[in-house]
Design a protein around this motif. Structure first.
Motif, mmCIF file in Angstrom:
data_model
loop_
_atom_site.group_PDB
_atom_site.id
_atom_site.type_symbol
_atom_site.label_atom_id
_atom_site.label_comp_id
_atom_site.label_asym_id
_atom_site.label_seq_id
_atom_site.Cartn_x
_atom_site.Cartn_y
_atom_site.Cartn_z
ATOM 1 N N LEU A 125 5.582 -1.142 -11.712
ATOM 2 C CA LEU A 125 4.499 -0.416 -11.048
ATOM 3 C C LEU A 125 4.498 1.048 -11.460
ATOM 4 O O LEU A 125 3.446 1.641 -11.707
ATOM 5 C CB LEU A 125 4.651 -0.521 -9.525
ATOM 6 N N SER A 126 5.689 1.654 -11.517
ATOM 7 C CA SER A 126 5.796 3.055 -11.913
ATOM 8 C C SER A 126 5.278 3.263 -13.323
ATOM 9 O O SER A 126 4.540 4.224 -13.601
ATOM 10 C CB SER A 126 7.262 3.504 -11.824
ATOM 11 N N GLN A 127 5.640 2.355 -14.231
ATOM 12 C CA GLN A 127 5.197 2.489 -15.621
ATOM 13 C C GLN A 127 3.679 2.356 -15.728
ATOM 14 O O GLN A 127 3.021 3.112 -16.439
ATOM 15 C CB GLN A 127 5.895 1.427 -16.481
ATOM 16 N N SER A 128 3.110 1.396 -14.993
ATOM 17 C CA SER A 128 1.660 1.201 -15.029
ATOM 18 C C SER A 128 0.929 2.410 -14.462
ATOM 19 O O SER A 128 -0.104 2.828 -14.984
ATOM 20 C CB SER A 128 1.281 -0.053 -14.230
ATOM 21 N N ALA A 182 0.825 -1.204 0.000
ATOM 22 C CA ALA A 182 0.000 0.000 0.000
ATOM 23 C C ALA A 182 0.860 1.254 0.000
ATOM 24 O O ALA A 182 0.566 2.233 -0.707
ATOM 25 C CB ALA A 182 -0.934 -0.004 1.216
ATOM 26 N N ILE A 183 1.959 1.242 0.747
ATOM 27 C CA ILE A 183 2.840 2.413 0.816
ATOM 28 C C ILE A 183 3.493 2.694 -0.526
ATOM 29 O O ILE A 183 3.542 3.835 -0.989
ATOM 30 C CB ILE A 183 3.909 2.212 1.921
ATOM 31 N N VAL A 184 3.993 1.647 -1.185
ATOM 32 C CA VAL A 184 4.676 1.869 -2.466
ATOM 33 C C VAL A 184 3.682 2.308 -3.537
ATOM 34 O O VAL A 184 3.984 3.184 -4.359
ATOM 35 C CB VAL A 184 5.474 0.615 -2.906
ATOM 36 N N LEU A 185 2.471 1.747 -3.520
ATOM 37 C CA LEU A 185 1.450 2.169 -4.485
ATOM 38 C C LEU A 185 1.031 3.613 -4.247
ATOM 39 O O LEU A 185 0.861 4.392 -5.196
ATOM 40 C CB LEU A 185 0.233 1.244 -4.398
ATOM 41 N N LEU A 186 0.898 3.985 -2.974
ATOM 42 C CA LEU A 186 0.520 5.360 -2.640
ATOM 43 C C LEU A 186 1.621 6.335 -3.050
ATOM 44 O O LEU A 186 1.345 7.415 -3.577
ATOM 45 C CB LEU A 186 0.248 5.463 -1.138
ATOM 46 N N SER A 187 2.879 5.953 -2.843
ATOM 47 C CA SER A 187 4.007 6.816 -3.203
ATOM 48 C C SER A 187 4.071 7.051 -4.711
ATOM 49 O O SER A 187 4.246 8.185 -5.178
ATOM 50 C CB SER A 187 5.326 6.200 -2.718
ATOM 51 N N LEU A 188 3.919 5.981 -5.495
ATOM 52 C CA LEU A 188 3.977 6.116 -6.946
ATOM 53 C C LEU A 188 2.758 6.872 -7.482
ATOM 54 O O LEU A 188 2.862 7.596 -8.475
ATOM 55 C CB LEU A 188 4.073 4.736 -7.602
ATOM 56 N N THR A 189 1.616 6.714 -6.811
ATOM 57 C CA THR A 189 0.438 7.492 -7.185
ATOM 58 C C THR A 189 0.714 8.977 -7.018
ATOM 59 O O THR A 189 0.412 9.794 -7.902
ATOM 60 C CB THR A 189 -0.770 7.084 -6.317
ATOM 61 N N ALA A 190 1.310 9.347 -5.881
ATOM 62 C CA ALA A 190 1.613 10.760 -5.617
ATOM 63 C C ALA A 190 2.618 11.307 -6.628
ATOM 64 O O ALA A 190 2.467 12.434 -7.129
ATOM 65 C CB ALA A 190 2.166 10.910 -4.194
#
Length: 424
Positions: free
Chosen positions: A277-280, A115-123
Motif C-alpha cells: 500500500l505504501s509503495q502504491s 480507511a485509517i491505514v489508507l488515510l495515514s499512508l496518504t498523509a
C-alpha cells in the motif's frame, strides 16, 4: 526497495497454493515460477531502457503517450484509477485490516481499519517522495525478514523431498499447456508491480543510472525470494499438501513453531500488505499528475506542493478513492480481472521500445540498452498476450467487465480533450 516493494505483497504468502492447484509436480511448480521470473526480468530490461530514454514523471503513462497517442496514455491512466491500482489498493487494505484485527483483537470493522491505514499512508506521502520512500524502505526490510524467516524455518523443519514421481505428472498435451497457462495468471499477479517504480523517475537525482539499476536488482531479488519461498513450502507441505491448503505460509509456520509461528507469519503478512500500500501510494499518483500536466485531468492534480514538492492533490485523489472503494465492500472482485487490463498495457508498453529506437528518442550515449532486444522484447510481448488470453479463458465474465470499464475512457478522453481546446 521501491521495485521490490511494488512486487512483494501478500500474494507470495498465498499464491504458491494457487499455482499448485493448477500444476502438481515440484518440477512444474518451480518451473512456472522461474518462467514468470524470466518474463518479469525481460520486462525489467525493457522498462530500464525506456526509463533512461524518457526519465520523466509518469513512467508507463509517459512511454505510451510518446510512442502512440495521448489517448492511449489517457486510457491507461483511466484504468489505473478505476481498475488496476486503486481497486487493488482497497482490497489489500481490507486484507491488512482482517489480519490486524486477528492480531490485536480490535473490534473495529475491516472497512474502518482499511480507511485509517489508507488515510495515514496518504498523509505520509503528501510530505514528499523522500519521506514516503524512507517509510517504504523500512516496510520492505520488514517484509524481507518475514519471508526469510518463512524460508529458513521451512528448510530447517521440512523433512520432505522435492522429488515426487515424473517431472510433468502427465503426458504433454493441450490440457497440460492449459494448466501451465492457468498457473501463469497468479504468478503474473505475484510478479506484477515492478513497473510502478518508473512513475517517480522525475523525482530521482539520476534516473538514467539509478532506475535501471534498481529495476534489474529489484526484480532479481524478488525472483530469488519467490523461489526460496516455494522450495520451503514444497519441503514442508509437499505438492499434495500445497495443493490442499489456501494458507501455505501459515501452515508452514504452524508446523515449524506451532500456533505462535502462525501468529508471527500473520504479522508478517500484515506488514507485507502495508508495504505494498505504501509503495502504491508513493508511486501511482505521479501518473495522474502527468495526466493533469497534459491537460487531460483537473488542473489542481498537476500542481506540486511548495513545501514537499509532492503532487499532493493527486495523492489525496488516489487515497480518498481507495478509501471509498474499501468502505463500499464491493470492489474486491476487481483483483480477478485486473490482470487482463494490466497485461494489455504491459505488452503495448514493451512494443513501444521498437518505436523509441526507430525514432531515436533519448540520448543514445546515456541510454541503458535492453539485453537481447529484439528477441527478449518480442518474447515479453508474446508472453503478455498469452497471459491475457489465459485470464480471459479462466474468467471471461470478469475480463469482459474490465474491458467495458476501459471503453468508458474513450468518451472521457473526448470530453477532456474538447475542454482543453476550449480552455486554450
Amino acid at each position: 526497495m521501491l521495485v521490490m516493494g511494488g512486487i512483494v505483497g501478500a500474494g507470495i504468502f498465498a499464491n504458491p497454493s494457487e499455482v499448485a492447484h493448477r500444476v502438481h509436480t515440484p518440477f512444474l511448480i518451480l518451473g512456472v515460477w522461474v518462467l514468470g521470473g524470466f518474463i518479469a526480468m525481460c520486462g525489467a530490461f525493457i522498462w530500464a531502457e525506456l526509463a533512461t530514454r524518457l526519465p520523466g514523471t509518469g513512467g508507463q503513462y509517459l512511454y505510451l503517450r510518446e510512442a502512440y497517442h495521448p489517448a492511449i496514455a489517457f486510457i491507461y491512466g483511466w484504468g489505473l484509477l478505476l481498475v488496476t491500482q486503486t481497486g487493488g489498493m482497497a482490497a489489500v487494505a481490507v486484507i491488512f485490516a482482517s489480519y490486524f484485527r486477528g492480531l490485536t483483537g480490535l473490534a473495529w470493522s475491516d472497512s474502518a481499519l482499511a480507511a485509517i491505514v489508507l488515510l495515514s499512508l496518504t498523509a505520509i506521502n503528501c510530505m514528499g517522495a523522500r519521506v514516503g520512500s524512507n517509510v517504504q524502505s523500512v516496510l520492505m526490510l520488514l517484509k524481507i525478514v518475514a519471508i526469510a524467516a518463512l524460508v529458513v524455518l521451512g528448510l530447517a523443519f521440512g523433512g520432505g523431498s522435492l522429488k515426487s514421481g515424473p517431472l510433468l505428472g502427465e503426458p504433454v498435451s493441450f490440457g497440460l499447456l492449459k494448466s501451465i497457462g492457468g498457473a501463469m495468471v497468479p504468478i503474473a499477479f505475484a510478479y506484477g508491480g515492478w513497473q510502478t517504480a518508473s512513475f517517480v523517475a522525475g523525482e530521482m537525482r539520476d534516473a538514467r543510472r539509478d532506475l535501471s539499476r534498481g529495476l534489474l536488482m529489484g526484480v532479481a531479488g524478488v525472483i530469488a525470494l519467490y523461489l526460496a519461498v516455494n522450495v520451503a513450502c514444497l519441503r514442508v507441505l509437499g505438492p499434495v499438501g500445497l495443493d490442499a491448503t489456501a494458507t501455505p505460509a501459515s501452515n508452514v509456520m504452524r508446523i515449524a513453531l506451532g500456533e505462535r509461528g502462525a501468529l508471527w507469519i500473520a504479522a508478517g503478512i500484515a506488514i507485507s500488505t502495508l508495504g505494498i500500500l505504501s509503495q502504491s501510494m508513493l508511486t501511482t499518483p505521479r501518473v495522474y499528475y502527468a495526466m493533469a500536466r497534459d491537460g487531460l485531468f483537473f488542473k489542481s492534480v498537476g500542481k506540486l506542493s511548495p513545501g514537499s514538492r509532492a503532487p499532493v492533490v493527486a495523492i489525496l485523489l488516489q487515497g480518498f478513492a481507495a478509501i471509498i472503494i474499501a468502505c463500499s465492500g464491493t470492489y474486491g472482485e476487481i483483483l480477478n480481472f485486473e490482470i487482463t487490463v494490466d497485461f494489455i498495457f504491459f505488452g503495448m508498453t514493451a512494443a513501444a521500445l521498437f518505436v523509441f529506437r526507430r525514432r531515436q528518442i533519448g540520448s543514445e550515449a546515456a541510454v541503458y540498452r535492453a539485453p537481447g532486444h529484439p528477441v527478449t522484447t518480442i518474447m515479453f510481448v508474446l508472453s503478455c498476450t498469452g497471459i491475457v488470453g489465459s485470464a480471459i479463458v479462466s474468467a471471461p465474465r470478469n475480463s469482459a467487465i474490465a474491458l467495458c470499464i476501459m471503453l468508458t475512457a474513450f468518451p472521457a478522453y473526448y470530453c477532456w480533450s474538447r475542454f482543453k481546446r476550449t480552455d486554450s
